[in-house]
Scaffold this active site. Structure first.
Site, PDB file in Angstrom:
ATOM      1  N   ASN A   1     -43.488 -28.286  30.109  1.00  0.00           N
ATOM      2  CA  ASN A   1     -43.645 -29.194  29.149  1.00  0.00           C
ATOM      3  C   ASN A   1     -43.237 -30.535  29.721  1.00  0.00           C
ATOM      4  O   ASN A   1     -42.036 -30.639  29.931  1.00  0.00           O
ATOM      5  CB  ASN A   1     -42.582 -28.812  28.015  1.00  0.00           C
ATOM      6  CG  ASN A   1     -42.237 -29.579  27.019  1.00  0.00           C
ATOM      7  OD1 ASN A   1     -43.040 -30.483  26.828  1.00  0.00           O
ATOM      8  ND2 ASN A   1     -41.213 -29.553  26.259  1.00  0.00           N
TER       9      ASN A   1
ATOM     10  N   LYS B   1     -42.972 -33.398  28.213  1.00  0.00           N
ATOM     11  CA  LYS B   1     -42.419 -34.156  27.340  1.00  0.00           C
ATOM     12  C   LYS B   1     -43.121 -35.662  27.476  1.00  0.00           C
ATOM     13  O   LYS B   1     -44.349 -35.725  27.530  1.00  0.00           O
ATOM     14  CB  LYS B   1     -40.826 -34.236  27.388  1.00  0.00           C
ATOM     15  CG  LYS B   1     -40.279 -33.042  27.785  1.00  0.00           C
ATOM     16  CD  LYS B   1     -38.987 -33.011  27.775  1.00  0.00           C
ATOM     17  CE  LYS B   1     -38.035 -31.636  28.186  1.00  0.00           C
ATOM     18  NZ  LYS B   1     -36.690 -31.607  27.580  1.00  0.00           N
TER      19      LYS B   1
ATOM     20  N   HIS C   1     -40.508 -27.424  19.023  1.00  0.00           N
ATOM     21  CA  HIS C   1     -39.386 -27.931  19.963  1.00  0.00           C
ATOM     22  C   HIS C   1     -38.078 -28.559  19.460  1.00  0.00           C
ATOM     23  O   HIS C   1     -38.371 -29.223  18.456  1.00  0.00           O
ATOM     24  CB  HIS C   1     -40.206 -28.772  21.211  1.00  0.00           C
ATOM     25  CG  HIS C   1     -39.204 -28.919  22.311  1.00  0.00           C
ATOM     26  ND1 HIS C   1     -38.242 -29.830  22.312  1.00  0.00           N
ATOM     27  CD2 HIS C   1     -39.470 -28.156  23.626  1.00  0.00           C
ATOM     28  CE1 HIS C   1     -37.825 -29.496  23.723  1.00  0.00           C
ATOM     29  NE2 HIS C   1     -38.609 -28.660  24.494  1.00  0.00           N
TER      30      HIS C   1
ATOM     31  N   GLU D   1     -36.778 -31.023  20.297  1.00  0.00           N
ATOM     32  CA  GLU D   1     -36.671 -32.502  20.321  1.00  0.00           C
ATOM     33  C   GLU D   1     -37.430 -32.904  19.009  1.00  0.00           C
ATOM     34  O   GLU D   1     -37.240 -33.919  18.722  1.00  0.00           O
ATOM     35  CB  GLU D   1     -37.083 -33.094  21.794  1.00  0.00           C
ATOM     36  CG  GLU D   1     -36.108 -32.621  22.773  1.00  0.00           C
ATOM     37  CD  GLU D   1     -37.039 -32.659  24.262  1.00  0.00           C
ATOM     38  OE1 GLU D   1     -38.097 -33.108  24.361  1.00  0.00           O
ATOM     39  OE2 GLU D   1     -36.075 -32.220  25.155  1.00  0.00           O
TER      40      GLU D   1
ATOM     41  N   GLU E   1     -35.091 -21.311  23.532  1.00  0.00           N
ATOM     42  CA  GLU E   1     -34.548 -22.285  24.084  1.00  0.00           C
ATOM     43  C   GLU E   1     -33.210 -22.835  23.367  1.00  0.00           C
ATOM     44  O   GLU E   1     -33.315 -23.644  22.792  1.00  0.00           O
ATOM     45  CB  GLU E   1     -35.707 -23.582  24.137  1.00  0.00           C
ATOM     46  CG  GLU E   1     -36.862 -23.192  24.690  1.00  0.00           C
ATOM     47  CD  GLU E   1     -37.507 -24.623  25.196  1.00  0.00           C
ATOM     48  OE1 GLU E   1     -37.905 -24.430  26.433  1.00  0.00           O
ATOM     49  OE2 GLU E   1     -37.691 -25.501  24.596  1.00  0.00           O
TER      50      GLU E   1
ATOM     51  N   GLY F   1     -32.718 -29.643  29.295  1.00  0.00           N
ATOM     52  CA  GLY F   1     -32.282 -30.991  29.953  1.00  0.00           C
ATOM     53  C   GLY F   1     -30.867 -31.229  30.375  1.00  0.00           C
ATOM     54  O   GLY F   1     -30.459 -32.238  30.582  1.00  0.00           O
TER      55      GLY F   1
ATOM     56  N   SER G   1     -33.281 -25.580  31.107  1.00  0.00           N
ATOM     57  CA  SER G   1     -32.969 -26.009  32.404  1.00  0.00           C
ATOM     58  C   SER G   1     -33.411 -24.845  33.641  1.00  0.00           C
ATOM     59  O   SER G   1     -32.715 -24.472  34.541  1.00  0.00           O
ATOM     60  CB  SER G   1     -31.533 -26.238  32.841  1.00  0.00           C
ATOM     61  OG  SER G   1     -31.281 -27.326  31.996  1.00  0.00           O
TER      62      SER G   1
HETATM   63  C1  PEP Z   1     -38.032 -27.969  27.627  1.00  0.00           C
HETATM   64  O1  PEP Z   1     -38.374 -29.219  27.422  1.00  0.00           O
HETATM   65  O2  PEP Z   1     -38.813 -27.137  26.768  1.00  0.00           O
HETATM   66  C2  PEP Z   1     -36.909 -27.365  28.553  1.00  0.00           C
HETATM   67  C3  PEP Z   1     -36.792 -26.502  28.684  1.00  0.00           C
HETATM   68  O3  PEP Z   1     -36.556 -28.665  29.383  1.00  0.00           O
HETATM   69  P1  PEP Z   1     -35.750 -28.511  30.617  1.00  0.00           P
HETATM   70  O4  PEP Z   1     -36.373 -27.432  31.413  1.00  0.00           O
HETATM   71  O5  PEP Z   1     -35.890 -29.761  31.246  1.00  0.00           O
HETATM   72  O6  PEP Z   1     -34.223 -28.188  30.230  1.00  0.00           O
END
Ligand code: PEP
Length: 258
Positions: free
Chosen positions: A13, A15, A99, A101, A170, A176, A216
């Site tokens: 992803n 973003k 997501h 976000e 998630e 992040g 992460s």
């Molecule tokens: C994501 O954006 O879905 C995500 C898991 O980001 P990150 O791996 O940077 O934590």
């Protein structure tokens, strides 16, 4: 993971990162080091303006391109929005839905459900996200929260379509932040998600549903997370922006079938 019963998927992803020119350069680097083995499906979900460049650059590879959002309506007066048929026509195979976000920007469970149904009707593979906040985890309501999100997201999906849905767990506190859930914490919730899918769609469908962990995940911790029986892959943010890191995670998905 359990490759006997379900597909493993390593999905990136991006973003709001990379321009179309940077996308082309990334794909050139990626293609040069992409493993030849076929132990998992690979997806890169990229910003809408990068989709044409990404599709063009991966045409001769097994990388599927995805979008990071879609609109549930077929067409009309929705300035700035992109429909599922537009994504299909542009060459997308996947779309991330719900997501955290985007939920933070106001996306509701009802919208997540409508987008999931629209994606399935268009022939896209929806990667439906769920996850709890740190506050919810600390108050001990993670399972209830995830159950509610999954039930609402999957409402109205027919039995013949459920196997096309990918679910991504998630935890918001891990996205992040560099704070990964431990393999045990991630497994516990992914196993719970499978139980919810079993209650809704039966055990054969639950056994065939691909459930990802995201938060992460990187080239250092992926192997252990992917070794968990109910974690069938990863949704990867930061580490998917670096070809070497993304490829290392793909290699980490090459594990013995249990
Ligand atoms: C994501 O954006 O879905 C995500 C898991 O980001 P990150 O791996 O940077 O934590």
């Amino acid at each position: 993971m359990n490759r006997k019963y379900r597909k493993t998927l390593i999905a990136g992803n991006w973003k709001m990162n990379k321009t179309p020119s940077e996308t082309k350069a990334f794909m050139t680097e990626l293609k040069a080091i992409l493993p030849r083995g076929r132990w998992c499906d690979i997806a890169l979900c990229v910003p809408s303006v990068c989709i044409p460049a990404a599709v063009r650059a991966t045409r001769d590879t097994r990388v599927g391109i995805g979008a990071e959002n879609c609109n549930a309506n077929a067409s009309g007066a929705y300035t700035g929005e992109i429909s599922t048929s537009m994504l299909v026509d542009a060459g997308c195979k996947y779309v991330i839905i719900g997501h955290s976000e985007r939920r933070e920007m106001g996306e509701t469970d009802a919208e997540v459900n409508a987008k999931t149904l629209a994606a399935l009707n268009a022939g896209l593979i929806p990667i439906v996200c769920c996850g709890e906040t740190l506050e919810q985890r600390e108050s001990g309501i993670t399972e209830e929260w995830i159950t509610m999100q999954i039930k609402l997201a999957l409402a109205g999906i027919s039995e013949d379509k459920i196997r096309k849905v990918v679910i991504a767990y998630e935890p918001i506190w891990a996205i992040g932040t560099g704070k990964t859930a431990t393999p045990e914490q991630a497994e516990e919730v992914c196993q719970h998600i499978r139980t919810v899918v079993r209650k809704l769609f039966g055990s054969k469908n639950a056994r065939a549903t691909t459930i990802l962990y995201g938060g992460s995940m990187n080239d250092k911790n992926a192997y252990e997370l992917l070794a968990q029986p109910d974690i069938d892959g990863g949704l990867i943010g930061g580490a998917s922006l670096v070809p070497e890191k993304f490829v290392k995670i793909i290699e980490d998905a090459n594990q013995p079938t249990t």
